[in-house]
Design a protein around this motif. Structure first.
Motif, PDB file in Angstrom:
ATOM      1  N   PHE A  42      58.852  60.002  89.822  1.00  0.00           N
ATOM      2  CA  PHE A  42      58.967  58.570  89.545  1.00  0.00           C
ATOM      3  C   PHE A  42      58.846  57.780  90.848  1.00  0.00           C
ATOM      4  O   PHE A  42      59.341  58.204  91.890  1.00  0.00           O
ATOM      5  CB  PHE A  42      60.308  58.274  88.885  1.00  0.00           C
ATOM      6  N   SER A  43      58.192  56.644  90.779  1.00  0.00           N
ATOM      7  CA  SER A  43      58.050  55.792  91.954  1.00  0.00           C
ATOM      8  C   SER A  43      58.138  54.337  91.532  1.00  0.00           C
ATOM      9  O   SER A  43      57.586  53.937  90.500  1.00  0.00           O
ATOM     10  CB  SER A  43      56.708  56.041  92.657  1.00  0.00           C
ATOM     11  N   ILE A  44      58.844  53.544  92.308  1.00  0.00           N
ATOM     12  CA  ILE A  44      58.986  52.120  92.017  1.00  0.00           C
ATOM     13  C   ILE A  44      57.977  51.288  92.798  1.00  0.00           C
ATOM     14  O   ILE A  44      57.974  50.065  92.680  1.00  0.00           O
ATOM     15  CB  ILE A  44      60.412  51.643  92.350  1.00  0.00           C
ATOM     16  N   PHE A  45      57.131  51.942  93.592  1.00  0.00           N
ATOM     17  CA  PHE A  45      56.197  51.215  94.447  1.00  0.00           C
ATOM     18  C   PHE A  45      54.883  50.975  93.706  1.00  0.00           C
ATOM     19  O   PHE A  45      54.299  51.898  93.141  1.00  0.00           O
ATOM     20  CB  PHE A  45      55.934  51.986  95.739  1.00  0.00           C
ATOM     21  N   ARG A  46      54.437  49.721  93.735  1.00  0.00           N
ATOM     22  CA  ARG A  46      53.171  49.335  93.134  1.00  0.00           C
ATOM     23  C   ARG A  46      52.429  48.423  94.092  1.00  0.00           C
ATOM     24  O   ARG A  46      53.021  47.512  94.676  1.00  0.00           O
ATOM     25  CB  ARG A  46      53.388  48.624  91.791  1.00  0.00           C
ATOM     26  N   LEU A  47      51.138  48.664  94.231  1.00  0.00           N
ATOM     27  CA  LEU A  47      50.316  47.851  95.127  1.00  0.00           C
ATOM     28  C   LEU A  47      49.903  46.579  94.389  1.00  0.00           C
ATOM     29  O   LEU A  47      48.970  46.589  93.586  1.00  0.00           O
ATOM     30  CB  LEU A  47      49.093  48.642  95.578  1.00  0.00           C
ATOM     31  N   ASP A  48      50.598  45.469  94.638  1.00  0.00           N
ATOM     32  CA  ASP A  48      50.321  44.219  93.937  1.00  0.00           C
ATOM     33  C   ASP A  48      49.414  43.315  94.772  1.00  0.00           C
ATOM     34  O   ASP A  48      48.918  43.713  95.840  1.00  0.00           O
ATOM     35  CB  ASP A  48      51.617  43.504  93.575  1.00  0.00           C
ATOM     36  N   ALA A  49      49.195  42.092  94.282  1.00  0.00           N
ATOM     37  CA  ALA A  49      48.291  41.153  94.951  1.00  0.00           C
ATOM     38  C   ALA A  49      48.786  40.776  96.343  1.00  0.00           C
ATOM     39  O   ALA A  49      47.996  40.631  97.278  1.00  0.00           O
ATOM     40  CB  ALA A  49      48.127  39.900  94.096  1.00  0.00           C
ATOM     41  N   ARG A  50      50.104  40.647  96.504  1.00  0.00           N
ATOM     42  CA  ARG A  50      50.672  40.313  97.815  1.00  0.00           C
ATOM     43  C   ARG A  50      50.367  41.401  98.836  1.00  0.00           C
ATOM     44  O   ARG A  50      50.001  41.108  99.985  1.00  0.00           O
ATOM     45  CB  ARG A  50      52.181  40.132  97.666  1.00  0.00           C
ATOM     46  N   ASP A  51      50.483  42.652  98.433  1.00  0.00           N
ATOM     47  CA  ASP A  51      50.185  43.764  99.328  1.00  0.00           C
ATOM     48  C   ASP A  51      48.705  43.807  99.689  1.00  0.00           C
ATOM     49  O   ASP A  51      48.345  44.107 100.837  1.00  0.00           O
ATOM     50  CB  ASP A  51      50.601  45.086  98.687  1.00  0.00           C
TER      51      ASP A  51
END
Length: 296
Positions: free
Chosen positions: A215-224
């Motif tokens: 499980f991972s809570i990290f997501r590459l969003d628009a800000r990143d």
């Protein structure tokens, strides 16, 4: 103050620290070094507050001065002789400036690493390298976690032994040695028991089984993505300047640096913006919060 840069994707954090550490170790030009040192100190203070100020004042500044003084004492290269020591060895301007540059580089790298240890937690490191080097990433993260944990535990054991008069600071020399061995024995027993519990816990969670997901809570969003785009552009611009020699400086046998031109000023600004990304992000986020609070 909460660090907003730490909330970015682990790849953004890791890429930033890899780049600034690499540039800080390679660039010996004084302007680049001053930019990196100021940025590292500013981010360190922003991350740690009073602890960061104390760390930089009590440890980094004396270490910088010590290294800067030691180089001209033992290194006598250079053509500009300022004076002679009692043993006849010359003190040159070039050795002094190189000592200051080397000291600046070491101190900057140490401060960057202190910031890295705060931002890049073990879960972020495992997220980045877990699929590439699962065993190595797990061992590295466990080492980083266990070192402070073991230090805290040995303080607990030492305080408990002190209550019954068996601390390393109590008794004569022989008693202190015996008390120290006892504390070490207790610590070893605790560490072995903790290792067994950790192994059982990992086995019960299916570690090492084929097809196991994590499980991972990290997501590459628009800000990143925007941050990565800006960082990539700044890194490319600084790299072009490095290839063209804007970051180099010769210390021996005489001082020689590239002339300051509009292009070199552009490279300096790009490097400053790159190093100050975490500080700028935190400042922007603080301004946003103040604006929201003022409206409410």
């Amino acid at each position: 103050m909460k660090d907003s840069f730490s909330t970015f994707h682990p790849f953004v954090n890791f890429l930033y620290f890899v780049v600034v550490l690499l540039f800080s170790m390679v660039f010996m030009h004084p302007i680049f070094q001053v930019i990196a040192l100021i940025s590292a100190v500013a981010y360190s203070i922003m991350l740690k507050g009073k602890k960061g100020i104390r760390f930089n004042l009590l440890y980094m500044i004396p270490f910088l001065l010590f290294m800067a003084v030691m180089n001209p004492v033992f290194n006598h290269q250079g053509v500009t002789i300022l004076f002679y020591l009692n043993n006849g060895n010359p003190i040159t301007k070039e050795s002094i400036l190189y000592g200051v540059a080397a000291a600046c580089m070491f101190v900057t790298v140490i401060i960057w690493f202190s910031c890295y240890n705060v931002v890049m937690t073990s879960d972020k490191f495992i997220y980045i390298f877990g699929k590439i080097l699962p065993a190595l990433s797990l061992i590295f993260s466990m080492v980083l976690r266990f070192v402070p944990r073991y230090l805290a535990q040995i303080k607990v054991i030492s305080n408990a032994q002190k209550c019954i008069g068996r601390d390393v600071s109590q008794g004569n020399l022989l008693a202190r040695a015996r008390n120290g061995i006892t504390i070490l024995s207790i610590m070893t027993t605790w560490a072995l028991e903790n290792a067994i519990e950790t192994a059982d816990s990992m086995r019960s969670r299916g570690y090492g089984l084929p097809g196991r997901t994590s499980f991972s809570i990290f997501r590459l969003d628009a800000r990143d993505k925007v941050a990565l785009l800006i960082m990539t552009g700044l890194i490319a611009l600084v790299a072009v300047g490095a290839v063209m020699g804007e970051n180099t400086m010769r210390f021996y046998p005489s001082i020689k640096a590239s002339a300051i031109t509009p292009f070199s000023i552009l490279i300096y600004i790009a490097y400053f913006a790159l190093c100050m990304i975490p500080v700028l992000i935190n400042m922007v986020e603080a301004m946003k919060w103040k604006s929201i609070e003022s409206k409410n």
